[in-house]
Design a protein around this motif. Structure first.
Motif, PDB file in Angstrom:
ATOM      1  N   LYS A  20      75.357   8.769  87.483  1.00  0.00           N
ATOM      2  CA  LYS A  20      76.659   9.420  87.640  1.00  0.00           C
ATOM      3  C   LYS A  20      76.543  10.927  87.454  1.00  0.00           C
ATOM      4  O   LYS A  20      77.196  11.704  88.165  1.00  0.00           O
ATOM      5  N   MET A  21      75.705  11.348  86.502  1.00  0.00           N
ATOM      6  CA  MET A  21      75.511  12.782  86.304  1.00  0.00           C
ATOM      7  C   MET A  21      74.811  13.426  87.507  1.00  0.00           C
ATOM      8  O   MET A  21      75.136  14.550  87.885  1.00  0.00           O
ATOM      9  N   LYS A  22      73.875  12.707  88.107  1.00  0.00           N
ATOM     10  CA  LYS A  22      73.227  13.230  89.320  1.00  0.00           C
ATOM     11  C   LYS A  22      74.235  13.371  90.450  1.00  0.00           C
ATOM     12  O   LYS A  22      74.223  14.372  91.178  1.00  0.00           O
ATOM     13  N   TYR A  23      75.115  12.376  90.609  1.00  0.00           N
ATOM     14  CA  TYR A  23      76.142  12.463  91.650  1.00  0.00           C
ATOM     15  C   TYR A  23      77.087  13.626  91.366  1.00  0.00           C
ATOM     16  O   TYR A  23      77.476  14.360  92.280  1.00  0.00           O
ATOM     17  N   GLY A  24      77.452  13.801  90.104  1.00  0.00           N
ATOM     18  CA  GLY A  24      78.328  14.914  89.731  1.00  0.00           C
ATOM     19  C   GLY A  24      77.682  16.254  90.020  1.00  0.00           C
ATOM     20  O   GLY A  24      78.329  17.176  90.523  1.00  0.00           O
ATOM     21  N   PHE A  25      76.389  16.371  89.698  1.00  0.00           N
ATOM     22  CA  PHE A  25      75.692  17.625  89.983  1.00  0.00           C
ATOM     23  C   PHE A  25      75.626  17.882  91.480  1.00  0.00           C
ATOM     24  O   PHE A  25      75.840  19.011  91.935  1.00  0.00           O
ATOM     25  N   THR A  26      75.349  16.828  92.245  1.00  0.00           N
ATOM     26  CA  THR A  26      75.232  16.991  93.693  1.00  0.00           C
ATOM     27  C   THR A  26      76.549  17.442  94.304  1.00  0.00           C
ATOM     28  O   THR A  26      76.587  18.371  95.129  1.00  0.00           O
ATOM     29  N   ILE A  27      77.628  16.808  93.912  1.00  0.00           N
ATOM     30  CA  ILE A  27      78.938  17.181  94.445  1.00  0.00           C
ATOM     31  C   ILE A  27      79.303  18.596  94.001  1.00  0.00           C
ATOM     32  O   ILE A  27      79.788  19.413  94.797  1.00  0.00           O
ATOM     33  N   GLY A  28      79.066  18.908  92.727  1.00  0.00           N
ATOM     34  CA  GLY A  28      79.343  20.247  92.231  1.00  0.00           C
ATOM     35  C   GLY A  28      78.501  21.299  92.921  1.00  0.00           C
ATOM     36  O   GLY A  28      78.971  22.402  93.208  1.00  0.00           O
ATOM     37  N   PHE A  29      77.229  20.965  93.200  1.00  0.00           N
ATOM     38  CA  PHE A  29      76.353  21.915  93.887  1.00  0.00           C
ATOM     39  C   PHE A  29      76.872  22.198  95.287  1.00  0.00           C
ATOM     40  O   PHE A  29      76.902  23.352  95.723  1.00  0.00           O
ATOM     41  N   CYS A  30      77.319  21.157  95.988  1.00  0.00           N
ATOM     42  CA  CYS A  30      77.847  21.355  97.346  1.00  0.00           C
ATOM     43  C   CYS A  30      79.117  22.192  97.330  1.00  0.00           C
ATOM     44  O   CYS A  30      79.287  23.097  98.156  1.00  0.00           O
TER      45      CYS A  30
END
Length: 81
Positions: A20-30
């Motif tokens: 979930k943290m990886k998904y959050g980082f990915t979305i935040g990065f985009c």
């Protein structure tokens, strides 16, 4: 035709907190990259940058914005786990 299951994660097969943290980082990065492109592009054009200087400056702002917002999104997602 068979029905398509609506939930990607079946019972007992939910993503871990790290996922979930990886998904959050990915979305935040985009999101940070997109906002960095907008704000960095307008700022660089206002300063009169053109050509290679414009691309380098906008790219730097995009990476900084993406990294910052992605980190905060990952931290926020981790707090919710």
């Amino acid at each position: 035709m068979p029905a398509v299951p609506g939930n990607m994660y079946q019972q007992g097969n939910q993503p871990s907190c790290f996922d979930k943290m990886k998904y959050g980082f990915t979305i935040g990065f985009c999101v940070g990259m997109a906002s960095g492109a907008l704000f960095g592009g307008f700022s660089a054009l206002r300063y009169g940058l053109r050509g290679r200087e414009l691309v380098n400056n906008v790219g730097k702002v995009m990476l900084q914005g993406g990294g910052t917002f992605g980190t905060f999104m990952a931290i926020g997602t981790g707090l919710r786990c």
